[in-house]
Design a protein around this motif. Structure first.
Motif, PDB file in Angstrom:
ATOM      1  N   UNK A   1      24.344  55.637  29.618  1.00  0.00           N
ATOM      2  CA  UNK A   1      25.297  54.975  30.516  1.00  0.00           C
ATOM      3  C   UNK A   1      26.610  55.761  30.562  1.00  0.00           C
ATOM      4  N   UNK A   2      27.049  56.255  29.412  1.00  0.00           N
ATOM      5  CA  UNK A   2      28.287  57.037  29.370  1.00  0.00           C
ATOM      6  C   UNK A   2      28.169  58.297  30.228  1.00  0.00           C
ATOM      7  N   UNK A   3      27.058  59.007  30.115  1.00  0.00           N
ATOM      8  CA  UNK A   3      26.870  60.225  30.912  1.00  0.00           C
ATOM      9  C   UNK A   3      26.818  59.904  32.406  1.00  0.00           C
ATOM     10  N   UNK A   4      26.165  58.798  32.754  1.00  0.00           N
ATOM     11  CA  UNK A   4      26.107  58.397  34.165  1.00  0.00           C
ATOM     12  C   UNK A   4      27.501  58.057  34.687  1.00  0.00           C
ATOM     13  N   UNK A   5      28.303  57.385  33.876  1.00  0.00           N
ATOM     14  CA  UNK A   5      29.664  57.048  34.279  1.00  0.00           C
ATOM     15  C   UNK A   5      30.535  58.311  34.340  1.00  0.00           C
ATOM     16  N   UNK A   6      30.330  59.217  33.408  1.00  0.00           N
ATOM     17  CA  UNK A   6      31.144  60.430  33.352  1.00  0.00           C
ATOM     18  C   UNK A   6      30.941  61.304  34.566  1.00  0.00           C
ATOM     19  N   UNK A   7      29.714  61.368  35.069  1.00  0.00           N
ATOM     20  CA  UNK A   7      29.401  62.236  36.204  1.00  0.00           C
ATOM     21  C   UNK A   7      29.319  61.459  37.517  1.00  0.00           C
TER      22      UNK A   7
ATOM     23  N   UNK B   1      27.595  58.838  38.466  1.00  0.00           N
ATOM     24  CA  UNK B   1      26.331  58.244  38.904  1.00  0.00           C
ATOM     25  C   UNK B   1      26.287  56.742  38.748  1.00  0.00           C
ATOM     26  N   UNK B   2      27.163  56.216  37.916  1.00  0.00           N
ATOM     27  CA  UNK B   2      27.233  54.765  37.671  1.00  0.00           C
ATOM     28  C   UNK B   2      28.707  54.390  37.631  1.00  0.00           C
ATOM     29  N   UNK B   3      29.134  53.607  38.589  1.00  0.00           N
ATOM     30  CA  UNK B   3      30.553  53.249  38.723  1.00  0.00           C
ATOM     31  C   UNK B   3      30.690  51.734  38.817  1.00  0.00           C
ATOM     32  N   UNK B   4      30.746  51.046  37.672  1.00  0.00           N
ATOM     33  CA  UNK B   4      30.883  49.576  37.709  1.00  0.00           C
ATOM     34  C   UNK B   4      32.259  49.142  38.196  1.00  0.00           C
TER      35      UNK B   4
ATOM     36  N   UNK C   1      37.270  52.967  32.702  1.00  0.00           N
ATOM     37  CA  UNK C   1      37.342  54.167  31.855  1.00  0.00           C
ATOM     38  C   UNK C   1      36.090  54.325  31.004  1.00  0.00           C
ATOM     39  N   UNK C   2      35.354  55.396  31.239  1.00  0.00           N
ATOM     40  CA  UNK C   2      34.084  55.604  30.532  1.00  0.00           C
ATOM     41  C   UNK C   2      34.288  55.795  29.034  1.00  0.00           C
ATOM     42  N   UNK C   3      35.453  56.276  28.641  1.00  0.00           N
ATOM     43  CA  UNK C   3      35.702  56.526  27.218  1.00  0.00           C
ATOM     44  C   UNK C   3      35.876  55.243  26.430  1.00  0.00           C
ATOM     45  N   UNK C   4      36.368  54.182  27.052  1.00  0.00           N
ATOM     46  CA  UNK C   4      36.718  52.970  26.327  1.00  0.00           C
ATOM     47  C   UNK C   4      35.837  51.772  26.655  1.00  0.00           C
ATOM     48  N   UNK C   5      35.240  51.750  27.826  1.00  0.00           N
ATOM     49  CA  UNK C   5      34.600  50.524  28.280  1.00  0.00           C
ATOM     50  C   UNK C   5      33.363  50.169  27.464  1.00  0.00           C
ATOM     51  N   UNK C   6      32.679  51.169  26.896  1.00  0.00           N
ATOM     52  CA  UNK C   6      31.468  50.903  26.127  1.00  0.00           C
ATOM     53  C   UNK C   6      31.768  50.449  24.705  1.00  0.00           C
TER      54      UNK C   6
END
Length: 351
Positions: free
Chosen positions: A340-346, A348-351, A162-167
């Motif tokens: 990183x958040x923007x990349x995960x949101x769209x 582009x970055x999926x850990x 979850x991009x909202x919580x993971x950072x």
């Protein structure tokens, strides 16, 4: 048995942040004990954020991170103990004696009110919908030995984090304390972290009061007493500052609102009162940004915004760009996290 564990946890917490906060300071410098504890808390949160994120993105087991961070933290604390233990014995005694000698009736009444508020948080518990995410995430972390790989509310394996919580993995910090002292995350959050964070909130306000009433020491107690009264009677909405300090202090967003933003104001006020031009609290602001990033995703944007606007005004006043450059350096971790958040949101970055 839980009372014994709680006692050792609080003792470990206070001693750890003290020796983290005093590290790097010159013994000849004069600085308040409350500021050392605040610096220690910021460094604890900042170091946790820096170390935990790579482990999360690599999908490493929580136990691997736990042992690695314990090793780093214990090594730093032992080094600080060897360097400052003898000095700290005299320093703490002198500061405590000075505080007791200047203790007046308003300050004593304010301390009693603060202890009362902390005890209410320790013996009573507030529940809201955020428990389903934050406490459940900490419990899931301990149960599955993973970090942000299972949905906290359903237990289903997640394809992407979850991009909202993971950072901002503040629940992982709760899980860390739970694993360290063999206590359930619910007990850590509601019974231990809640009163501790409320106490630190008032500690920051004490430091702010000491700057405002620098030449009128007796006014600090009245300032805290009035503040306590307003906080007790300030639960008129779930979004008021009183709610976050007294009701929801175990949540990361409450730590941001009750401790970190006032701490940023304190450091900025302190630098404004110094006669040294072009000075900017680089180390303190860097720790603040990383700590704010740990506790809440809102802190990734709110605290750099506060520091950036203050740096711009400071540059205009001093007619120099040096404070702004230092501010950008201290806010660079938050800028990276925003990317990183923007990349995960769209996607582009999926850990």
């Amino acid at each position: 048995m839980n009372y014994i564990k709680t006692f050792f946890l609080v003792l470990f917490f206070i001693l750890s942040i003290y020796f983290l906060g005093i590290l790097g300071r010159k013994k000849s410098d004069g600085f308040p004990l409350a500021e050392i504890l605040l610096h220690g808390l910021l460094r604890l949160f900042a170091s946790f954020e820096v170390i935990v994120l790579p482990f999360i993105f690599l999908r490493a087991k929580f136990s691997y991170f736990f042992y690695f961070y314990c090793f780093v933290l214990i090594a730093v604390i032992i080094f600080s103990i060897f360097k400052y233990a003898r000095y700290s014995y005299k320093y703490i005694g002198k500061k405590v004696h000075k505080f007791i000698s200047t203790l007046d009736i308003p300050l004593a009444a304010a301390i009693i009110m603060i202890i009362f508020q902390m005890s209410m948080l320790a013996f009573y518990m507030h529940l809201d919908a955020d428990d389903a995410m934050y406490v459940a995430t900490a419990a899931t972390t301990l149960r599955t030995d993973t970090m942000y790989q299972y949905a906290a509310d359903t237990g289903i394996i997640m394809n992407t984090m979850p991009s909202r919580y993971v950072l901002s993995p503040f629940p992982i910090f709760t899980a860390f304390l739970g694993k360290l002292f063999f206590l359930h995350p619910t007990i850590i959050a509601h019974t231990i972290l809640a009163p501790l964070m409320t106490g630190f909130a008032y500690l920051v306000y004490y430091l702010i009061g000491s700057l405002i009433f620098k030449k009128k020491k007796g006014m600090i107690g009245i300032f805290l007493l009035v503040l306590c009264t307003f906080q007790i009677w300030g639960y008129f909405t779930v979004y008021s500052s009183s709610t976050f300090i007294l009701i929801r202090s175990w949540q990361g967003k409450a730590v941001l609102a009750g401790i970190l933003i006032p701490a940023a104001i304190y450091f900025l006020m302190k630098e404004c009162q110094t006669n040294v031009p072009y000075k900017w609290p680089l180390c303190a602001s860097l720790s603040l940004v990383l700590a704010a990033s740990l506790v809440s995703s809102m802190g990734i944007m709110l605290l750099p915004t506060l520091l950036g606007l203050s740096a711009i005004l400071y540059c205009i006043y001093n007619k120099s760009f040096k404070p702004l450059i230092k501010c950008v350096i201290s806010c660079s971790p938050a800028i990276c996290l925003m990317v990183i958040y923007l990349l995960m949101k769209f996607g582009r970055f999926c850990p």
